[in-house]
Scaffold this active site. Structure first.
Site, mmCIF file in Angstrom:
data_model
loop_
_atom_site.group_PDB
_atom_site.id
_atom_site.type_symbol
_atom_site.label_atom_id
_atom_site.label_comp_id
_atom_site.label_asym_id
_atom_site.label_seq_id
_atom_site.Cartn_x
_atom_site.Cartn_y
_atom_site.Cartn_z
ATOM 1 N N HIS A 130 0.833 -1.203 0.000
ATOM 2 C CA HIS A 130 0.000 0.000 0.000
ATOM 3 C C HIS A 130 0.869 1.255 0.000
ATOM 4 O O HIS A 130 0.614 2.198 -0.758
ATOM 5 C CB HIS A 130 -0.889 -0.028 1.250
ATOM 6 C CG HIS A 130 -1.741 1.193 1.435
ATOM 7 N ND1 HIS A 130 -3.060 1.248 1.042
ATOM 8 C CD2 HIS A 130 -1.461 2.403 1.985
ATOM 9 C CE1 HIS A 130 -3.555 2.434 1.350
ATOM 10 N NE2 HIS A 130 -2.601 3.154 1.925
ATOM 11 N N GLU A 131 1.903 1.247 0.812
ATOM 12 C CA GLU A 131 2.795 2.402 0.886
ATOM 13 C C GLU A 131 3.547 2.617 -0.424
ATOM 14 O O GLU A 131 3.718 3.743 -0.876
ATOM 15 C CB GLU A 131 3.774 2.231 2.045
ATOM 16 C CG GLU A 131 3.113 2.168 3.412
ATOM 17 C CD GLU A 131 2.111 3.283 3.618
ATOM 18 O OE1 GLU A 131 2.387 4.437 3.229
ATOM 19 O OE2 GLU A 131 1.037 3.000 4.153
ATOM 20 N N HIS A 134 1.425 4.454 -2.843
ATOM 21 C CA HIS A 134 1.383 5.912 -2.692
ATOM 22 C C HIS A 134 2.569 6.571 -3.404
ATOM 23 O O HIS A 134 2.412 7.632 -4.016
ATOM 24 C CB HIS A 134 1.408 6.291 -1.212
ATOM 25 C CG HIS A 134 0.070 6.221 -0.549
ATOM 26 N ND1 HIS A 134 -1.047 6.858 -1.054
ATOM 27 C CD2 HIS A 134 -0.338 5.613 0.590
ATOM 28 C CE1 HIS A 134 -2.072 6.637 -0.261
ATOM 29 N NE2 HIS A 134 -1.672 5.877 0.742
ATOM 30 N N GLU A 189 -6.229 6.824 -1.216
ATOM 31 C CA GLU A 189 -6.180 5.645 -0.354
ATOM 32 C C GLU A 189 -6.727 4.422 -1.079
ATOM 33 O O GLU A 189 -6.155 3.326 -1.015
ATOM 34 C CB GLU A 189 -6.978 5.887 0.930
ATOM 35 C CG GLU A 189 -6.452 6.990 1.816
ATOM 36 C CD GLU A 189 -5.054 6.720 2.330
ATOM 37 O OE1 GLU A 189 -4.580 5.572 2.237
ATOM 38 O OE2 GLU A 189 -4.416 7.657 2.821
#
Length: 266
Positions: A130-131, A134, A189
């Site tokens: 997930h990071e 980003h 997100e």
């Protein structure tokens, strides 16, 4: 150490819990300066300035050394992903009480030991994926630009040398503080969630890790004053259980859903 509430620059699967330990410079952030013009601020600029902020955090927080069990575990889990999707990544463990993790525009990934204590390897892979999402989706550049605009060092971003070459230790601490306070939109997100699932699937990891990670977050929001604070900090994020359901739908569609792998939350 002073208590602070964190909303880390590139995280957003997680937000700092109560009794936060991660150290940043808590002196007042100055008034907004001239800001950073969108057309002038590049990915390279964001990477350079993020590296300066992360360097300050690394120097002012307890970092697990190479032989620490947390580092050994993270190397085992994530070592082969130092180069991922065109990104050069570096990662460390902060030995702090916060339940969190973050990634920055320069490819720095920092995982907190307290997060590692409550999540399985597959869950951690989903969080880190997930990071990375980003960073890959340029959300981290937007967050870095916002941090510079808010902080007292905004004017320094206009120089050719960037912030790293000219800021004092106190100013770098202020930059780190502003980085911590940066947030992502709900769409960002959701897009990072999608990236995380695809990351897991592409590398043959158990996508149930993404489902379980969200359910673990949901459990942190249930009951007690600390849970209430956690919920308040998560208000800018999509609902954790809803995010888990989105993973479930995709996993079922892909034939990867495994009831037997659902984590039992205490």
């Amino acid at each position: 150490m002073k208590r602070i509430g964190l909303s880390l620059m590139a995280i957003s699967m997680l937000v700092g819990a109560a009794n936060a330990q991660l150290k940043v410079n808590t002196k007042a952030i100055g008034a907004v300066g001239k800001g950073v013009k969108a057309a002038a601020y590049s990915d390279a600029d964001a990477a350079r300035d993020a590296a300066a902020g992360v360097k300050w955090m690394d120097e002012h927080n307890p970092v697990a050394d190479a032989n620490d069990p947390y580092t050994v575990r993270l190397n085992k889990i994530f070592g082969k992903h130092k180069s991922e999707d065109g990104l050069n990544l570096n990662y460390k463990v902060y030995k702090v009480v916060d339940i969190n993790a973050f990634a920055c525009a320069d490819g720095s990934v920092r995982v907190f030991s307290s997060l590692m204590d409550i999540m399985s390897d597959d869950e951690l892979l989903a969080v880190i994926g997930h990071e990375i999402g980003h960073v890959r989706n340029h959300d981290s550049k937007d967050a870095m630009k916002a941090a510079l605009t808010r902080s007292a060092v905004a004017d320094a971003a206009g120089s050719q040398s960037g912030v790293a070459a000219s800021l004092t230790d106190s100013q770098l601490g202020a930059l780190a503080e502003a980085m911590m306070d940066s947030k992502h939109s709900r769409k960002q997100e959701t897009d990072a969630d999608t990236y995380s699932y695809d990351f897991m699937k592409k590398h043959g990891y158990n996508v149930m890790g993404a489902y379980n990670a969200f359910m673990t977050l949901a459990s942190l929001s249930e009951g007690g004053a600390q849970a209430s604070k956690f919920q308040k900090m998560m208000n800018s994020h999509p609902d954790s259980k809803q995010r888990a359901e989105e993973v479930k739908k995709r996993a079922q569609k892909d034939g990867l859903w495994k009831e037997a792998d659902i984590k039992k939350i205490k």
